[in-house]
Scaffold this motif. Structure first.
Motif, PDB file in Angstrom:
ATOM      1  N   ILE A   1       0.845  -1.184   0.000  1.00 16.18           N
ATOM      2  CA  ILE A   1       0.000   0.000   0.000  1.00 16.18           C
ATOM      3  C   ILE A   1       0.886   1.241   0.000  1.00 16.18           C
ATOM      4  N   SER A   2       0.567   2.186  -0.886  1.00 15.99           N
ATOM      5  CA  SER A   2       1.274   3.471  -0.919  1.00 15.99           C
ATOM      6  C   SER A   2       0.299   4.561  -0.494  1.00 15.99           C
ATOM      7  N   CYS A   3       0.746   5.405   0.417  1.00 17.99           N
ATOM      8  CA  CYS A   3      -0.109   6.463   0.964  1.00 17.99           C
ATOM      9  C   CYS A   3       0.534   7.832   0.744  1.00 17.99           C
ATOM     10  N   ALA A   4      -0.294   8.855   0.770  1.00 20.44           N
ATOM     11  CA  ALA A   4       0.194  10.233   0.715  1.00 20.44           C
ATOM     12  C   ALA A   4      -0.652  11.071   1.654  1.00 20.44           C
ATOM     13  N   ALA A   5      -0.136  12.237   2.011  1.00 18.38           N
ATOM     14  CA  ALA A   5      -0.882  13.176   2.849  1.00 18.38           C
ATOM     15  C   ALA A   5      -0.390  14.577   2.531  1.00 18.38           C
ATOM     16  N   GLU A   6      -1.328  15.530   2.509  1.00 20.27           N
ATOM     17  CA  GLU A   6      -0.961  16.922   2.249  1.00 20.27           C
ATOM     18  C   GLU A   6      -0.304  17.501   3.492  1.00 20.27           C
ATOM     19  N   ASP A   7       0.900  18.057   3.293  1.00 18.50           N
ATOM     20  CA  ASP A   7       1.585  18.672   4.421  1.00 18.50           C
ATOM     21  C   ASP A   7       0.932  20.014   4.732  1.00 18.50           C
ATOM     22  N   THR A   8       0.970  20.415   5.962  1.00 16.66           N
ATOM     23  CA  THR A   8       0.373  21.686   6.380  1.00 16.66           C
ATOM     24  C   THR A   8       1.379  22.805   6.246  1.00 16.66           C
TER      25      THR A   8
ATOM     26  N   ARG B   1       3.494  20.712   1.163  1.00 16.28           N
ATOM     27  CA  ARG B   1       3.565  19.832   0.001  1.00 16.28           C
ATOM     28  C   ARG B   1       3.119  18.440   0.428  1.00 16.28           C
ATOM     29  N   LYS B   2       3.043  17.537  -0.532  1.00 16.37           N
ATOM     30  CA  LYS B   2       2.549  16.207  -0.240  1.00 16.37           C
ATOM     31  C   LYS B   2       3.692  15.307   0.243  1.00 16.37           C
ATOM     32  N   GLN B   3       3.430  14.543   1.286  1.00 13.91           N
ATOM     33  CA  GLN B   3       4.380  13.551   1.768  1.00 13.91           C
ATOM     34  C   GLN B   3       3.818  12.164   1.478  1.00 13.91           C
ATOM     35  N   SER B   4       4.686  11.220   1.228  1.00 14.99           N
ATOM     36  CA  SER B   4       4.202   9.878   0.884  1.00 14.99           C
ATOM     37  C   SER B   4       5.119   8.804   1.457  1.00 14.99           C
TER      38      SER B   4
ATOM     39  N   LEU C   1       2.440   9.710   7.852  1.00  8.68           N
ATOM     40  CA  LEU C   1       2.084  10.852   8.700  1.00  8.68           C
ATOM     41  C   LEU C   1       3.276  11.394   9.481  1.00  8.68           C
ATOM     42  N   ARG C   2       4.227  10.529   9.798  1.00  9.58           N
ATOM     43  CA  ARG C   2       5.358  11.014  10.580  1.00  9.58           C
ATOM     44  C   ARG C   2       6.302  11.897   9.744  1.00  9.58           C
ATOM     45  N   LYS C   3       6.053  11.981   8.437  1.00  6.02           N
ATOM     46  CA  LYS C   3       6.860  12.862   7.583  1.00  6.02           C
ATOM     47  C   LYS C   3       6.315  14.288   7.542  1.00  6.02           C
ATOM     48  N   LEU C   4       5.071  14.499   8.004  1.00  2.00           N
ATOM     49  CA  LEU C   4       4.452  15.827   7.896  1.00  2.00           C
ATOM     50  C   LEU C   4       5.232  16.850   8.710  1.00  2.00           C
ATOM     51  N   GLY C   5       5.462  18.009   8.081  1.00  4.56           N
ATOM     52  CA  GLY C   5       6.207  19.062   8.763  1.00  4.56           C
ATOM     53  C   GLY C   5       7.708  18.865   8.724  1.00  4.56           C
TER      54      GLY C   5
END
Length: 445
Positions: free
Chosen positions: A179-186, A195-198, A226-230
């Motif tokens: 599974i590959s996930c992404a999340a928009e960084d704040t 930017r987006k982290q994945s 999620l631990r990549k955000l910020g």
């Protein structure tokens, strides 16, 4: 399997009949399924069945090879004739011959390589597993965006025969979910935000029951994303670095290339001429073991029919063995290690420290979670790669860091390994525990 053996033996007989002095024949078949889903829809589905035959022959130490997926006797005979003719214009190679018959054979039955259930799983069920994996990840956190979830499986069959009388085969199954996930960084103050982290996670096994539960795979992928955000760019410095199991596996893969006999006799390895010498911290022991039950790299014999055996490559920091085919061994005046075709299950032996103990030993440093780029050169021994990770302060993981490089040399890095994790997670043919390198250069802001 009996039909494949008959085909291989007939090809050996035909090759010798056409005037060749030696013949090696590999007949392989693969039944493969792969599906990727994205946003609850099937994005890509591949289902294929393929077979092929590869023949290597020699005439007067001149070698040629052919491969074809047309297994008709007429086509095979025609191509063998062309290969015999082609060998006459090839350079003579004094080092080429078949392995010593005393070295060929089967190491015995290796448990756990073939799952009878593999052939009976319907496609709908495989698709539903991928769908469930994606759904599980997206439901764990609203910030998660699916980059796709996959389910793959396959049945692999292989027969090898040569003109010295060897003819054996084996079957193997494999399964994987990912599974590959992404999340928009704040957007925040500072660099490298908004930017987006994945990230991703996966599970593999030779038997279906060995796959991790989809909730576990989804949970780890979500956590790693999620631990990549910020994430911020760290300052340039020299600090201790912990390679997590993912980055450690990539590092160890470079060591596998460095001990490959082909790179050794071509002198394209920083480990050439280092046999018997100390190349690493005494905490490091590295094994290549094709006889491990249920592992993806296990095999009863290598690609030229040499009986498989466990090889200790590095023992307590001392380089004990290269990994050699019979040809590479002749070039180096050594004996084959049964490694034709490459590594089998190549791993660093776990140490005695938990990951928490290793992290808590560092006041300021880096927990390395990803490496990128082509800067790992096992030929020169130089190492410089793009990286991502989590910063460590006062023995604890604090904030994510990105857009920096870590650099050193393989020799320096191996010699500075001071702690090795006590666990090992097998997800491919290369596995390594996490380990701590006392000091590396980080180039950031």
């Amino acid at each position: 399997m009996d039909e494949m053996k008959t085909l291989a033996l007939d090809a050996v007989k035909t090759t010798i009949g056409e005037g060749a002095e030696t013949a090696e024949v590999t007949v392989s078949g693969q039944d493969r399924f792969s599906v990727t889903v994205r946003n609850e829809r099937t994005d890509n589905l591949t289902e294929s069945v393929s077979s092929r035959i590869s023949i290597t022959l020699s005439v007067g130490k001149r070698k040629s090879s052919i491969t074809t997926s047309d297994l008709s006797s007429e086509n095979i005979r025609k191509m063998i004739g062309e290969a015999v003719e082609l060998s006459s214009v090839m350079d003579r190679d004094e080092y080429f011959s078949l392995p010593d018959p005393e070295e060929t054979g089967v190491a015995g039955e290796i448990q756990g390589l073939f799952d009878l259930e593999a052939a009976g799983i319907p496609a709908d069920e495989k698709i539903s597993i991928a769908m469930a994996l994606e759904k599980a990840a997206c439901e764990m956190d609203k910030r998660i965006i699916s980059d796709g979830a996959s389910y793959s499986s396959g049945i692999y069959s292989l027969v090898f025969a040569n003109s010295s009388g060897f003819c054996e085969g084996y079957k193997q199954t494999w399964f994987s979910t990912d599974i590959s996930c992404a999340a928009e960084d704040t957007a925040q103050d500072g660099e490298n935000t908004a930017r987006k982290q994945s990230s991703f996670w996966f599970s593999t096994s030779c038997d279906r029951a060995g796959l991790d539960p989809i909730e576990n795979t989804a949970s780890i992928a979500v956590k790693r994303t999620l631990r990549k955000l910020g994430a911020i760019k760290p300052k340039t410095c020299s600090v201790p670095v912990i390679f997590d199991q993912v980055s450690a596996r990539k590092f160890l893969g470079c060591i596998a290339s460095a001990v490959n006999g082909g790179n050794i006799y071509k002198r394209s390895s920083f480990l050439a001429d280092m046999l018997g010498k100390e190349i690493s911290s005494p905490l490091v022991t590295i094994i290549d073991d094709p006889l491990m039950p249920g592992r993806l790299g296990s095999r009863p014999f290598d690609a030229e029919g040499v009986r498989s055996k466990k090889n200790t490559v590095v023992e307590n920091g001392v380089l004990k063995s290269y990994l050699l085919s019979s040809y590479q061994a002749r070039k180096l005046s050594m004996k084959t290690t049964g490694s034709s075709g490459g590594i089998s299950n190549f791993y660093m032996v776990p140490g005695k420290r938990t990951l928490d103990e290793i992290i808590s030993s560092i006041d300021e440093g880096l927990f390395l979670t990803a490496l990128s780029g082509p800067g790992a050169n096992w030929s020169s021994g130089d190492f410089s790669q793009g990286a991502q990770g989590i910063w460590i302060s006062d023995g604890k993981l604090t904030h994510p860091v990105t857009e920096f490089t870590i650099a050193g040399t393989f020799s320096e890095m191996l010699s500075k390994i001071s702690m090795v994790e006590d666990s090992l997670d097998w997800k491919s043919t290369v596995a390594s525990p996490a380990f701590k390198i006392d000091r590396m250069t980080i180039s950031g802001s």
